[in-house]
Design a protein around this motif. Sequence first.
Motif, PDB file in Angstrom:
ATOM      1  N   LEU A 227       0.734  -1.339  -0.095  1.00 60.30           N
ATOM      2  CA  LEU A 227       0.088   0.016   0.057  1.00 60.30           C
ATOM      3  C   LEU A 227       0.944   1.439  -0.005  1.00 60.30           C
ATOM      4  N   ARG A 228       1.872   1.215   0.919  1.00 62.49           N
ATOM      5  CA  ARG A 228       2.808   2.436   0.845  1.00 62.49           C
ATOM      6  C   ARG A 228       3.331   2.578  -0.482  1.00 62.49           C
ATOM      7  N   GLU A 229       3.831   1.637  -1.100  1.00 61.54           N
ATOM      8  CA  GLU A 229       4.639   1.621  -2.637  1.00 61.54           C
ATOM      9  C   GLU A 229       3.688   2.285  -3.467  1.00 61.54           C
ATOM     10  N   LEU A 230       2.137   1.781  -3.434  1.00 64.24           N
ATOM     11  CA  LEU A 230       1.240   2.194  -4.288  1.00 64.24           C
ATOM     12  C   LEU A 230       0.829   3.571  -4.086  1.00 64.24           C
ATOM     13  N   ALA A 231       0.970   4.091  -2.892  1.00 66.57           N
ATOM     14  CA  ALA A 231       0.470   5.391  -2.532  1.00 66.57           C
ATOM     15  C   ALA A 231       1.349   6.558  -3.176  1.00 66.57           C
ATOM     16  N   ASN A 232       2.671   5.848  -2.855  1.00 67.31           N
ATOM     17  CA  ASN A 232       3.621   6.717  -3.150  1.00 67.31           C
ATOM     18  C   ASN A 232       3.724   6.969  -4.819  1.00 67.31           C
ATOM     19  N   ALA A 233       3.156   6.207  -5.537  1.00 67.57           N
ATOM     20  CA  ALA A 233       3.254   6.209  -6.985  1.00 67.57           C
ATOM     21  C   ALA A 233       2.120   7.239  -7.715  1.00 67.57           C
ATOM     22  N   VAL A 234       1.094   7.291  -6.734  1.00 74.91           N
ATOM     23  CA  VAL A 234       0.202   8.321  -7.470  1.00 74.91           C
ATOM     24  C   VAL A 234       0.002   9.533  -6.777  1.00 74.91           C
ATOM     25  N   ALA A 235      -0.791  10.579  -7.112  1.00 70.19           N
ATOM     26  CA  ALA A 235      -1.430  11.801  -6.567  1.00 70.19           C
ATOM     27  C   ALA A 235      -2.756  11.729  -6.238  1.00 70.19           C
ATOM     28  N   ILE A 236      -3.410  10.621  -6.373  1.00 71.07           N
ATOM     29  CA  ILE A 236      -4.815  10.711  -5.892  1.00 71.07           C
ATOM     30  C   ILE A 236      -4.941   9.581  -4.875  1.00 71.07           C
ATOM     31  N   PRO A 237      -6.099   9.824  -4.450  1.00 68.65           N
ATOM     32  CA  PRO A 237      -6.521   8.688  -3.009  1.00 68.65           C
ATOM     33  C   PRO A 237      -6.354   7.300  -3.449  1.00 68.65           C
ATOM     34  N   VAL A 238      -5.871   6.548  -2.370  1.00 71.93           N
ATOM     35  CA  VAL A 238      -5.923   5.199  -2.459  1.00 71.93           C
ATOM     36  C   VAL A 238      -6.719   4.532  -1.340  1.00 71.93           C
ATOM     37  N   ILE A 239      -7.717   3.678  -1.818  1.00 72.39           N
ATOM     38  CA  ILE A 239      -8.422   2.759  -0.798  1.00 72.39           C
ATOM     39  C   ILE A 239      -7.943   1.463  -0.382  1.00 72.39           C
ATOM     40  N   ALA A 240      -7.548   1.294   0.785  1.00 71.28           N
ATOM     41  CA  ALA A 240      -7.027  -0.146   0.910  1.00 71.28           C
ATOM     42  C   ALA A 240      -8.304  -1.260   1.342  1.00 71.28           C
ATOM     43  N   SER A 241      -7.815  -2.421   0.413  1.00 72.37           N
ATOM     44  CA  SER A 241      -8.873  -3.477   0.869  1.00 72.37           C
ATOM     45  C   SER A 241      -8.127  -4.832   0.824  1.00 72.37           C
ATOM     46  N   GLY A 242      -8.468  -5.849   1.514  1.00 73.10           N
ATOM     47  CA  GLY A 242      -8.021  -7.042   1.725  1.00 73.10           C
ATOM     48  C   GLY A 242      -7.261  -7.228   2.860  1.00 73.10           C
ATOM     49  N   GLY A 243      -7.847  -8.160   3.969  1.00 74.41           N
ATOM     50  CA  GLY A 243      -7.009  -8.517   5.165  1.00 74.41           C
ATOM     51  C   GLY A 243      -7.255  -7.992   6.255  1.00 74.41           C
ATOM     52  N   VAL A 244      -8.252  -6.868   6.311  1.00 74.08           N
ATOM     53  CA  VAL A 244      -8.305  -5.981   7.540  1.00 74.08           C
ATOM     54  C   VAL A 244      -9.307  -7.302   8.475  1.00 74.08           C
ATOM     55  N   SER A 245      -8.667  -7.255   9.736  1.00 73.12           N
ATOM     56  CA  SER A 245      -9.312  -7.993  10.656  1.00 73.12           C
ATOM     57  C   SER A 245      -9.251  -7.714  12.051  1.00 73.12           C
ATOM     58  N   SER A 246      -9.096  -6.449  12.314  1.00 73.74           N
ATOM     59  CA  SER A 246      -8.983  -5.953  13.602  1.00 73.74           C
ATOM     60  C   SER A 246      -9.217  -4.438  13.644  1.00 73.74           C
ATOM     61  N   ILE A 247      -9.545  -3.838  14.812  1.00 72.89           N
ATOM     62  CA  ILE A 247      -9.186  -2.341  14.750  1.00 72.89           C
ATOM     63  C   ILE A 247      -7.969  -1.959  14.756  1.00 72.89           C
ATOM     64  N   ALA A 248      -7.098  -2.748  15.336  1.00 69.78           N
ATOM     65  CA  ALA A 248      -5.400  -2.612  15.410  1.00 69.78           C
ATOM     66  C   ALA A 248      -5.157  -2.463  13.865  1.00 69.78           C
ATOM     67  N   ASP A 249      -5.645  -3.285  12.870  1.00 65.81           N
ATOM     68  CA  ASP A 249      -5.407  -3.261  11.634  1.00 65.81           C
ATOM     69  C   ASP A 249      -5.575  -1.962  10.948  1.00 65.81           C
ATOM     70  N   LEU A 250      -6.849  -1.445  11.256  1.00 63.05           N
ATOM     71  CA  LEU A 250      -7.186  -0.067  10.835  1.00 63.05           C
ATOM     72  C   LEU A 250      -6.426   1.203  11.491  1.00 63.05           C
ATOM     73  N   LEU A 251      -5.872   0.837  12.746  1.00 64.25           N
ATOM     74  CA  LEU A 251      -5.307   1.805  13.298  1.00 64.25           C
ATOM     75  C   LEU A 251      -3.667   1.759  12.566  1.00 64.25           C
ATOM     76  N   SER A 252      -3.358   0.686  11.984  1.00 65.57           N
ATOM     77  CA  SER A 252      -1.846   0.767  11.373  1.00 65.57           C
ATOM     78  C   SER A 252      -2.009   1.419   9.926  1.00 65.57           C
TER      79      SER A 252
END
Length: 302
Positions: A227-252
């Motif tokens: 996600l970090r690599e992809l977000a750095n490649a563009v200047a538009i918003p990125v939405i993360a998807s896949g693997g989120v399992s807990s509040i801690a994951d969202l906070l990360s």
Amino acid sequence: MMICNRKEVTKVDTMNEHLVTYFVLMTLVIIKPIKKRLKSLLRKIMNVIPAIDLLEGRCVRLYQGDYARSQTFNENPVEVARQWVDEGATLLHLVDLDGAKVGHAVNQKAIEAIVKAVDVPCQVGGGLRDRASVSTLINLGVKRAILGTVAVEKPQLVAELCGEFPGQILVGIDARNGKVATRGWLETSEVLATDLAHQMAQLGAAEIIYTDIQRDGTLSGPNLEALRELANAVAIPVIASGGVSSIADLLSLLALEPLGVTGAIVGRAIYTGDISLKEAIRAVGQGRWQDVPPDLGSSSFA
């Protein structure tokens, strides 16, 4: 009277042109990323977006994109949509899994029913491979259309649709080991996710939805490095998807918000009860800095 040599004047003019070019390039390189980060910081929220995956009219979840390993959570997707809105969702993410597989809309009736039943915007993907299918969804009241396979196979169509429906065209990039998968995740191309994201941003896509297929449905946590690599490649918003399992994951994911990761799609975890959608929104949504508990690993609040 001072007489300047013509060659010296030409040399000075050339140097000035080079300096102007240098400062323009530096402005693009430095100011644009700073503007992007400031804009993200000023948002003060990260959108938590519940997913509703449709297979034969049912609300299901796949495991790592495998249709043979689907699990049905509700026969009535409208009921599910209303539940997520009642729990605070401000946007719904709908996927026509049948459509993604065959290349045309299959669950249109279910999508239309959901759009009519809720008062929040819906974004829809799966099987959108021509102008007519996108136009039909927009006319049904869908707020944003998500293109996937055509981004790889017909980039010119993406550009045309972005021009026709400004701000309403998103590109879903689903990847295995960094390479883009297409046709309902059944095929894997040689195209790198970061390269495709950069190209789609240039063509006018409003946002990128990035899914790590190997994390999807596994509750193993998001792929932060990808996600970090992809977000750095563009200047538009990125939405993360896949693997989120807990509040801690969202906070990360908050660590990536200054880079432009502005939302997270949650699926299996809210269906199994591993995450409460209300608590997820409270953790990373409006007023999150006051609401984040001291124990960042906690999945519930006192």
